[in-house]
Design a protein around this motif. Structure first.
Motif, mmCIF file in Angstrom:
data_model
loop_
_atom_site.group_PDB
_atom_site.id
_atom_site.type_symbol
_atom_site.label_atom_id
_atom_site.label_comp_id
_atom_site.label_asym_id
_atom_site.label_seq_id
_atom_site.Cartn_x
_atom_site.Cartn_y
_atom_site.Cartn_z
ATOM 1 N N GLU A 101 1.012 -1.108 0.141
ATOM 2 C CA GLU A 101 0.021 0.049 0.076
ATOM 3 C C GLU A 101 1.061 1.288 0.033
ATOM 4 O O GLU A 101 0.599 2.510 -0.262
ATOM 5 C CB GLU A 101 -0.804 0.032 1.130
ATOM 6 N N LEU A 102 2.141 0.965 0.275
ATOM 7 C CA LEU A 102 2.913 2.272 0.275
ATOM 8 C C LEU A 102 3.454 2.745 -1.114
ATOM 9 O O LEU A 102 4.175 3.678 -1.339
ATOM 10 C CB LEU A 102 3.820 2.141 1.201
ATOM 11 N N TRP A 103 3.262 1.812 -2.069
ATOM 12 C CA TRP A 103 3.684 2.194 -3.512
ATOM 13 C C TRP A 103 2.786 3.115 -4.128
ATOM 14 O O TRP A 103 1.585 3.048 -3.904
ATOM 15 C CB TRP A 103 3.877 0.966 -4.372
ATOM 16 N N ASP A 104 3.662 4.212 -4.851
ATOM 17 C CA ASP A 104 2.882 5.020 -5.653
ATOM 18 C C ASP A 104 2.150 4.574 -6.970
ATOM 19 O O ASP A 104 1.083 5.242 -7.500
ATOM 20 C CB ASP A 104 3.628 6.288 -5.976
ATOM 21 N N SER A 105 2.833 3.547 -7.370
ATOM 22 C CA SER A 105 2.110 2.732 -8.505
ATOM 23 C C SER A 105 2.553 1.238 -8.336
ATOM 24 O O SER A 105 3.373 0.877 -7.486
ATOM 25 C CB SER A 105 3.074 3.394 -10.016
ATOM 26 N N GLY A 106 1.978 0.357 -9.206
ATOM 27 C CA GLY A 106 2.392 -1.036 -9.021
ATOM 28 C C GLY A 106 3.637 -1.252 -8.970
ATOM 29 O O GLY A 106 4.354 -0.946 -9.948
ATOM 30 N N PRO A 107 4.126 -2.206 -8.027
ATOM 31 C CA PRO A 107 5.577 -2.570 -8.249
ATOM 32 C C PRO A 107 5.895 -3.442 -9.262
ATOM 33 O O PRO A 107 7.015 -3.323 -9.656
ATOM 34 C CB PRO A 107 5.460 -3.334 -6.683
ATOM 35 N N ASP A 161 17.770 4.892 -3.557
ATOM 36 C CA ASP A 161 17.256 4.263 -4.684
ATOM 37 C C ASP A 161 15.960 3.203 -3.908
ATOM 38 O O ASP A 161 15.359 2.660 -4.672
ATOM 39 C CB ASP A 161 18.023 3.241 -5.441
ATOM 40 N N ARG A 162 16.029 3.335 -2.440
ATOM 41 C CA ARG A 162 14.928 2.463 -1.819
ATOM 42 C C ARG A 162 15.087 1.107 -2.127
ATOM 43 O O ARG A 162 13.823 0.460 -2.315
ATOM 44 C CB ARG A 162 13.532 3.159 -2.416
ATOM 45 N N VAL A 163 16.089 0.793 -2.007
ATOM 46 C CA VAL A 163 16.408 -0.831 -2.369
ATOM 47 C C VAL A 163 15.522 -1.671 -1.480
ATOM 48 O O VAL A 163 15.675 -1.213 -0.101
ATOM 49 C CB VAL A 163 17.962 -1.099 -2.482
ATOM 50 N N HIS A 164 14.911 -2.622 -1.712
ATOM 51 C CA HIS A 164 14.135 -3.553 -1.001
ATOM 52 C C HIS A 164 12.924 -2.682 -0.391
ATOM 53 O O HIS A 164 12.185 -3.118 0.584
ATOM 54 C CB HIS A 164 14.950 -4.001 0.303
ATOM 55 N N SER A 165 12.639 -1.403 -0.602
ATOM 56 C CA SER A 165 11.486 -0.483 -0.299
ATOM 57 C C SER A 165 10.309 -0.585 -1.187
ATOM 58 O O SER A 165 10.736 -0.632 -2.410
ATOM 59 C CB SER A 165 12.118 0.488 0.531
ATOM 60 N N PRO A 166 9.437 0.195 -0.703
ATOM 61 C CA PRO A 166 8.347 0.649 -1.706
ATOM 62 C C PRO A 166 8.771 1.752 -2.710
ATOM 63 O O PRO A 166 9.744 2.547 -1.949
ATOM 64 C CB PRO A 166 7.215 1.285 -0.704
ATOM 65 N N ASN A 167 8.403 1.950 -3.731
ATOM 66 C CA ASN A 167 9.009 2.874 -4.839
ATOM 67 C C ASN A 167 10.433 2.862 -4.921
ATOM 68 O O ASN A 167 11.242 3.662 -5.168
ATOM 69 C CB ASN A 167 8.642 4.277 -4.261
ATOM 70 N N GLU A 168 10.898 1.564 -5.094
ATOM 71 C CA GLU A 168 12.339 1.130 -5.594
ATOM 72 C C GLU A 168 12.485 1.919 -6.780
ATOM 73 O O GLU A 168 11.711 1.894 -7.616
ATOM 74 C CB GLU A 168 12.662 -0.160 -5.676
ATOM 75 N N LYS A 169 13.576 2.457 -7.026
ATOM 76 C CA LYS A 169 13.754 3.352 -8.439
ATOM 77 C C LYS A 169 15.083 3.283 -8.895
ATOM 78 O O LYS A 169 16.278 2.815 -8.239
ATOM 79 C CB LYS A 169 13.445 4.684 -8.221
ATOM 80 N N PHE A 170 15.408 3.486 -10.098
ATOM 81 C CA PHE A 170 16.790 3.490 -10.944
ATOM 82 C C PHE A 170 16.699 4.631 -11.513
ATOM 83 O O PHE A 170 15.651 5.040 -12.479
ATOM 84 C CB PHE A 170 16.934 2.329 -11.695
ATOM 85 N N GLU A 171 17.678 5.844 -11.320
ATOM 86 C CA GLU A 171 17.899 6.971 -12.363
ATOM 87 C C GLU A 171 18.269 6.365 -13.645
ATOM 88 O O GLU A 171 19.116 5.723 -13.872
ATOM 89 C CB GLU A 171 18.893 7.833 -11.926
ATOM 90 N N LEU A 172 17.300 7.068 -14.499
ATOM 91 C CA LEU A 172 17.717 6.658 -16.122
ATOM 92 C C LEU A 172 19.114 7.266 -16.325
ATOM 93 O O LEU A 172 19.880 6.592 -17.146
ATOM 94 C CB LEU A 172 16.642 7.275 -17.114
ATOM 95 N N THR A 173 19.592 8.254 -15.925
ATOM 96 C CA THR A 173 21.240 8.696 -16.102
ATOM 97 C C THR A 173 21.989 7.527 -15.689
ATOM 98 O O THR A 173 23.000 7.398 -16.135
ATOM 99 C CB THR A 173 21.206 10.124 -15.486
ATOM 100 N N CYS A 174 21.699 6.746 -14.380
ATOM 101 C CA CYS A 174 22.628 5.701 -13.871
ATOM 102 C C CYS A 174 22.191 4.595 -14.827
ATOM 103 O O CYS A 174 23.364 4.008 -15.071
ATOM 104 C CB CYS A 174 22.181 5.439 -12.522
ATOM 105 N N PHE A 175 21.093 4.380 -15.614
ATOM 106 C CA PHE A 175 21.207 3.301 -16.439
ATOM 107 C C PHE A 175 21.707 3.345 -17.465
ATOM 108 O O PHE A 175 22.692 2.780 -18.060
ATOM 109 C CB PHE A 175 19.658 3.033 -16.740
ATOM 110 N N ARG A 176 21.789 4.839 -18.154
ATOM 111 C CA ARG A 176 22.709 5.147 -19.525
ATOM 112 C C ARG A 176 24.292 4.963 -19.341
ATOM 113 O O ARG A 176 24.744 4.464 -19.789
ATOM 114 C CB ARG A 176 22.227 6.442 -19.836
ATOM 115 N N LEU A 177 24.447 5.629 -18.202
ATOM 116 C CA LEU A 177 25.961 5.730 -17.867
ATOM 117 C C LEU A 177 26.384 4.324 -17.529
ATOM 118 O O LEU A 177 27.673 4.078 -17.851
ATOM 119 C CB LEU A 177 26.239 6.650 -16.854
ATOM 120 N N GLY A 178 25.683 3.497 -16.864
ATOM 121 C CA GLY A 178 26.120 2.242 -16.514
ATOM 122 C C GLY A 178 26.302 1.526 -17.915
ATOM 123 O O GLY A 178 27.202 0.594 -17.852
#
Ligand code: BES
Ligand code: MN
Ligand code: MN
Length: 480
Positions: free
Chosen positions: A101-107, A433-450
């Motif tokens: 219930e703490l996610w802003d959108s479906g996990p 990045d909220r690893v293991h938490s609600p609203n885990e995220k990955f910055e697209l700039t990190c994805f691209r530079l990765g």
């Protein structure tokens, strides 16, 4: 002949939106390894990755284990005997999304939203580890599209049990040691120093995880009829667990610090020079006050000191309203983070004796282990690590930071011990990045530079074959 990196990097920019769509397709699969209900979904993620690698020309297949399948894939690279051979490891399983219930959108409905660093992708597994393992797969894709091959020999191993403590990994490495032989392992499942500064992680803490139940009365009791005159396992469990640390934050498990070494002066001053922003670190978690073992800095508490924490606790009535009851039993999940030289089984036995020495009258313990792994360090002076740093520096235009990590990746120790070579931990996550938490995220700039970093690291590793390729490797369990 050195293959050109620039067109590979350009190709990744041109293909970025489709790379994002491929990552979203993987994120839509709820591959929750710890929950038996998701077994088929977990396999579906393995199948998707196998098909993707096969479409790039890898010899890719699924290998069964007792739990979730392994994906193993090989690319022969430039077919030169002097090319180095890299094992890429990642995990396609994810943590459960709770509390949902703490996610802003479906996990498992990846959402692209705007943030202070531009677009970010929100979903379970976005950074841990689906988004990160796609950084090297996308680098392979671009290299192969542009040059028709990879510049080094590559083996890929993707597991589906990392978040469950990797129970099938050791036996799998033992039976497939020949097929997994390589010079070094490359893993993207850790973090950067900050959004502008790449990092190579050279130490990981280990983990001992225990589930404990204290059982007393034969059944739940009316708290008016019995309260005050009988043992309450919930009260007792809390009392005992509170004693795990004293008021200076020192863990009281017998022998806990026996094998813990102090940080060298050189390492301590190297860490001090990093300029860690403690306020930002705490602020990112909604906190202000540094807490932990007395007399230690936050970085050393995270990277070089062991600890013990309650990860979950439950007993008695937790529903709406009041129910007056003395619970018959009380339970907790406990984790100890370990540092180099601590022996996980010794720590587990120490925890067991800490608890059993305090068993209240008429009570008994059930204590089970949910896995254990040792802390690891990897050498910081290898030619592979230097090549990775050059690759990172060329993409970020910043010198990478050598850092520790409070988390655990069981594979690193297993690969060291069973296959006989070290890992390079090159990750693109951020602290917030909220690893293991609600609203885990990955910055697209990190994805691209990765992605770009992996492409650049491949070309740096390719150079090692003609110049300073390190001679041999530690003897693996089986040689080929
Ligand atoms: N990727 C993480 C480890 C990690 C966490 C690296 C934070 C960098 C920063 C990994 O997937 C993980 O969560 N590991 C577990 C251990 C496992 C045995 C459940 C952990 O550290 O709790
Ligand atoms: Mn991970
Ligand atoms: Mn994880």
């Amino acid at each position: 002949m050195a293959l050109d990196l620039q067109p590979v990097l350009q190709r990744m920019d041109a293909d970025f939106e489709s790379a994002l769509q491929r990552l979203c397709a993987l994120l839509r699969i709820p591959s929750i390894s710890t929950d038996g209900a998701y077994r088929a979904e977990t396999r579906r993620a393995a199948q998707l990755l196998t098909n993707d690698l096969a479409s790039l020309g890898f010899a890719a297949r699924i290998h069964e284990t007792d739990l979730h399948p392994m994906v193993m894939a090989h690319h022969r690279g430039p077919e030169s005997d002097s090319a180095c051979h890299i094992l890429y490891y990642g995990h396609y399983d994810v943590q459960p999304p709770d509390p949902i219930e703490l996610w802003d959108s479906g996990p498992f409905e990846p959402a692209i939203v705007d943030g202070p660093h531009g677009r970010r992708l929100v979903a379970r597994g976005a950074v841990d580890d689906k988004g990160q393992l796609m950084t090297f797969i996308e680098a392979f894709r671009a290299w192969i599209k542009v040059h028709g091959t990879l510049p080094v020999k590559v083996t890929v191993l993707l597991e589906g049990e990392e978040e469950s403590g990797s129970p099938s990994l050791d036996p799998f490495l033992e039976t497939h040691a020949d097929e997994l032989a390589a010079d070094v392992c490359l893993i993207s499942d850790t973090g950067m120093w900050d959004i502008d500064t790449p990092a190579v992680t050279y130490m990981l803490r280990g983990l001992v995880y225990a589930e404990v139940t204290l059982a007393g009365p034969s059944h739940d009791l009316h708290s008016g009829m019995y309260g005050g005159a009988v043992v309450n396992p919930a009260n007792e469990l809390l009392r005992i667990l509170s004693a795990l640390k004293d008021d200076r934050g020192i863990v009281q498990i017998p022998g806990f610090y026996d094998d813990v070494r102090e940080l060298s002066e050189a390492e301590a001053s190297q860490w001090a020079a990093l300029g860690f922003d403690e306020a930002a670190f705490l602020g990112g978690a909604g906190l202000k006050t540094p807490t932990g073992e007395a007399g230690r800095s936050t970085l050393s508490r995270l990277w070089s000191r062991p600890t013990c924490d309650i990860n979950g606790i439950w007993a008695g009535y937790t529903g709406d309203g009041a129910k007056t009851v003395i619970p018959a039993r009380a339970s907790a999940k406990l984790s100890c983070r370990l540092v180099p030289d601590q022996d996980p089984s010794k720590v587990f036995e120490g925890l067991r004796s800490f608890l059993t020495q305090r068993t209240p009258p008429d009570c008994r313990w059930q204590i089970t282990s949910h896995g254990a792994s040792r802390a690891v360090r990897v050498p910081t002076d290898s030619a592979y690590l230097q090549a990775a740093c050059r690759g990172l520096e060329s993409v970020f235009d910043r010198t990478p930071v050598l850092m520790g990590c409070g988390g655990t990746i069981p594979a690193v120790g297993s690969i060291q011990r069973i296959l006989g070579f070290d890992s390079l931990l090159v990750g693109f996550g951020l602290d917030d990045d909220r690893v293991h938490s609600p609203n885990e995220k990955f910055e697209l700039t990190c994805f691209r530079l990765g992605m770009k970093s992996h492409a650049a690291i491949l070309s740096e590793l390719a150079r090692l074959q003609t110049t300073a390729r390190p001679a041999g490797r530690a003897a693996p369990a089986a040689s080929r």
